[in-house]
Every structure is written in structure tokens, then in C-alpha cells.
Design a protein around this motif. Structure first.
Motif, PDB file in Angstrom:
ATOM      1  N   PRO A 167       0.835  -1.292  -0.047  1.00 25.15           N
ATOM      2  CA  PRO A 167       0.277   0.258  -0.171  1.00 25.15           C
ATOM      3  C   PRO A 167       0.915   1.540   0.308  1.00 25.15           C
ATOM      4  N   GLU A 168       2.408   1.628   0.760  1.00 24.23           N
ATOM      5  CA  GLU A 168       2.456   2.858   0.739  1.00 24.23           C
ATOM      6  C   GLU A 168       3.686   2.479  -0.520  1.00 24.23           C
ATOM      7  N   ILE A 169       3.604   2.022  -1.547  1.00 28.27           N
ATOM      8  CA  ILE A 169       4.040   1.948  -2.931  1.00 28.27           C
ATOM      9  C   ILE A 169       3.511   1.224  -4.401  1.00 28.27           C
ATOM     10  N   PRO A 170       3.615   1.470  -4.986  1.00 25.86           N
ATOM     11  CA  PRO A 170       2.689   1.624  -6.068  1.00 25.86           C
ATOM     12  C   PRO A 170       2.864   0.316  -6.537  1.00 25.86           C
ATOM     13  N   VAL A 171       3.205  -0.623  -6.564  1.00 28.25           N
ATOM     14  CA  VAL A 171       4.352  -1.556  -7.280  1.00 28.25           C
ATOM     15  C   VAL A 171       3.658  -2.959  -6.744  1.00 28.25           C
ATOM     16  N   ASP A 172       3.097  -4.198  -7.374  1.00 23.45           N
ATOM     17  CA  ASP A 172       2.959  -4.840  -6.901  1.00 23.45           C
ATOM     18  C   ASP A 172       4.311  -6.047  -6.213  1.00 23.45           C
ATOM     19  N   ILE A 173       4.188  -6.913  -5.150  1.00 22.24           N
ATOM     20  CA  ILE A 173       4.512  -7.682  -4.568  1.00 22.24           C
ATOM     21  C   ILE A 173       5.810  -8.701  -5.079  1.00 22.24           C
ATOM     22  N   TYR A 174       5.479  -8.685  -6.768  1.00 25.44           N
ATOM     23  CA  TYR A 174       5.603  -9.812  -7.439  1.00 25.44           C
ATOM     24  C   TYR A 174       7.415  -8.894  -7.894  1.00 25.44           C
ATOM     25  N   GLU A 175       6.381  -8.005  -8.535  1.00 25.30           N
ATOM     26  CA  GLU A 175       6.924  -7.105  -9.101  1.00 25.30           C
ATOM     27  C   GLU A 175       9.012  -5.883  -8.217  1.00 25.30           C
ATOM     28  N   LEU A 176       8.262  -6.171  -6.848  1.00 24.93           N
ATOM     29  CA  LEU A 176       8.787  -5.235  -5.808  1.00 24.93           C
ATOM     30  C   LEU A 176      10.081  -6.563  -5.348  1.00 24.93           C
ATOM     31  N   ASP A 194      15.405 -12.539   6.072  1.00 24.21           N
ATOM     32  CA  ASP A 194      16.717 -12.724   6.031  1.00 24.21           C
ATOM     33  C   ASP A 194      16.345 -13.561   4.397  1.00 24.21           C
ATOM     34  N   PRO A 195      17.266 -12.895   3.316  1.00 22.37           N
ATOM     35  CA  PRO A 195      17.824 -11.805   3.775  1.00 22.37           C
ATOM     36  C   PRO A 195      16.780 -10.444   4.027  1.00 22.37           C
ATOM     37  N   PRO A 196      17.195  -9.367   4.338  1.00 27.98           N
ATOM     38  CA  PRO A 196      16.226  -8.129   3.928  1.00 27.98           C
ATOM     39  C   PRO A 196      16.926  -7.618   2.932  1.00 27.98           C
ATOM     40  N   TRP A 197      15.502  -6.862   2.039  1.00 27.54           N
ATOM     41  CA  TRP A 197      15.126  -6.677   0.976  1.00 27.54           C
ATOM     42  C   TRP A 197      15.895  -5.719   1.332  1.00 27.54           C
ATOM     43  N   ASP A 198      16.047  -5.411  -0.489  1.00 27.25           N
ATOM     44  CA  ASP A 198      16.191  -3.732  -0.847  1.00 27.25           C
ATOM     45  C   ASP A 198      16.051  -4.183  -2.252  1.00 27.25           C
ATOM     46  N   PRO A 199      16.357  -2.186  -2.630  1.00 22.36           N
ATOM     47  CA  PRO A 199      16.168  -2.339  -4.278  1.00 22.36           C
ATOM     48  C   PRO A 199      16.079  -2.764  -4.926  1.00 22.36           C
ATOM     49  N   SER A 200      17.292  -3.503  -4.258  1.00 28.54           N
ATOM     50  CA  SER A 200      18.263  -4.379  -5.941  1.00 28.54           C
ATOM     51  C   SER A 200      17.394  -5.782  -6.656  1.00 28.54           C
ATOM     52  N   ARG A 201      16.150  -5.689  -5.691  1.00 25.14           N
ATOM     53  CA  ARG A 201      15.518  -7.395  -5.775  1.00 25.14           C
ATOM     54  C   ARG A 201      14.467  -6.799  -6.806  1.00 25.14           C
ATOM     55  N   MET A 202      13.983  -5.615  -6.974  1.00 25.27           N
ATOM     56  CA  MET A 202      13.216  -4.966  -7.683  1.00 25.27           C
ATOM     57  C   MET A 202      13.304  -5.145  -9.002  1.00 25.27           C
ATOM     58  N   SER A 203      12.298  -5.579 -10.172  1.00 26.00           N
ATOM     59  CA  SER A 203      11.898  -5.906 -11.331  1.00 26.00           C
ATOM     60  C   SER A 203      12.403  -4.468 -12.405  1.00 26.00           C
ATOM     61  N   ASP A 204      13.171  -4.515 -13.202  1.00 26.09           N
ATOM     62  CA  ASP A 204      13.128  -3.730 -14.127  1.00 26.09           C
ATOM     63  C   ASP A 204      12.012  -2.540 -14.252  1.00 26.09           C
ATOM     64  N   ALA A 236       9.608  -2.545 -12.032  1.00 23.63           N
ATOM     65  CA  ALA A 236       9.217  -1.549 -11.232  1.00 23.63           C
ATOM     66  C   ALA A 236      10.176  -0.591 -10.475  1.00 23.63           C
ATOM     67  N   LYS A 237      11.261  -0.002 -11.328  1.00 24.13           N
ATOM     68  CA  LYS A 237      12.167   0.404 -10.859  1.00 24.13           C
ATOM     69  C   LYS A 237      11.432   1.735 -12.253  1.00 24.13           C
ATOM     70  N   LEU A 238      11.222   1.324 -13.175  1.00 22.37           N
ATOM     71  CA  LEU A 238      10.185   2.022 -14.063  1.00 22.37           C
ATOM     72  C   LEU A 238       8.954   2.962 -14.228  1.00 22.37           C
ATOM     73  N   GLN A 239       8.280   1.924 -12.920  1.00 19.43           N
ATOM     74  CA  GLN A 239       7.894   2.629 -12.417  1.00 19.43           C
ATOM     75  C   GLN A 239       7.651   3.407 -11.904  1.00 19.43           C
ATOM     76  N   LEU A 240       8.840   3.161 -10.657  1.00 20.92           N
ATOM     77  CA  LEU A 240       9.187   4.414  -9.781  1.00 20.92           C
ATOM     78  C   LEU A 240      10.564   4.727 -10.029  1.00 20.92           C
ATOM     79  N   ASN A 241      10.654   5.383 -11.252  1.00 22.36           N
ATOM     80  CA  ASN A 241      11.355   6.246 -11.756  1.00 22.36           C
ATOM     81  C   ASN A 241      13.332   5.626 -11.056  1.00 22.36           C
TER      82      ASN A 241
END
Length: 120
Positions: free
Chosen positions: A37-46, A101-111, A113-118
Motif C-alpha cells: 500500500p505504500e508503494i504503487p507496485v505489486d509484491i512480485y515486481e518489488l 533474512d535476507p533483508p529486502w533492498d531495492p536491488s531485488r526489484m524488477s526493471d 518496478a524500477k521504471l514505475q518508480l523512476n
């Protein structure tokens, strides 16, 4: 004696590769309907889904994480995922475990998702 599991006299045949591929596509489609709900991207792409296991009986076990351990929907999101997966015909059960574990970080996002979030 065959390799099929037997529980209370019921035998389960292994899922064929075609069945597993079709179910995998359905699982991805359903996971893409659940949004943080805090990020307009689905959990799979995140990249929040770490592992999905499917038994021959179509019991689904999912390990997933959150963008932050203190995420306000930590108590709700596993239920949202379970509900989405249970909409797939033939799925017998779904268990969702939150792992950090491992903690999530933005490197796990798909391209995507990264496009959607600029983020490029």
C-alpha cells in the motif's frame, strides 16, 4: 510400488511439467494482484516473494518479506497473498511465511518496478 504419495488410501500423482508451468503462470498472475500500500507496485515486481513451493497435491508454500520489518501491513499482507493464491482453481492450500533474512533492498526489484518508480 510407485512413487506417488499415499495418504489415507489416496494416491497423488506428480504434477507434470506442463501442469506446473501453467500453475506457475497463474501464481505469478495472482501475486501481481497484491500491492504494497505504500508503494504503487505489486509484491512480485518489488521482489518481495523469495520462494514459492508447490506440492503434487497443489499445496502452496510461500516465503516472502516486506520492504521494512516495521511495515504497517505486516499482519495483513500474508493474508492478502493467501487469498489471492486460493482463487486459483485446484489449489488445495496456501501458507505464507514472512521472512526477513535476507533483508529486502531495492536491488531485488524488477526493471518494470524500477521504471514505475523512476529509479533508473
Amino acid at each position: 510400488m510407485d512413487d506417488a504419495a499415499s495418504i489415507d488410501g489416496d494416491t497423488t500423482r506428480p504434477l507434470s511439467q506442463a501442469e506446473l508451468d501453467a500453475l506457475t503462470d497463474q501464481l505469478i498472475d495472482k501475486l501481481k494482484t497484491v500491492f504494497d500500500p505504500e508503494i504503487p507496485v505489486d509484491i512480485y515486481e518489488l521482489g518481495l516473494v523469495y520462494k514459492v513451493d508447490v506440492s503434487d497435491d497443489k499445496d502452496v508454500a510461500i516465503d516472502m518479506t516486506l520492504t521494512a520489518p516495521g511495515c504497517p501491513v505486516a499482519g495483513d499482507m500474508p493474508g492478502w497473498v493467501e487469498q489471492a493464491v486460493m482463487e486459483i482453481p485446484g489449489v488445495r492450500s496456501c501458507k505464507v511465511d514472512l521472512v526477513f533474512d535476507p533483508p529486502w533492498d531495492p536491488s531485488r526489484m524488477s526493471d518494470e518496478a524500477k521504471l514505475q518508480l523512476n529509479m533508473f
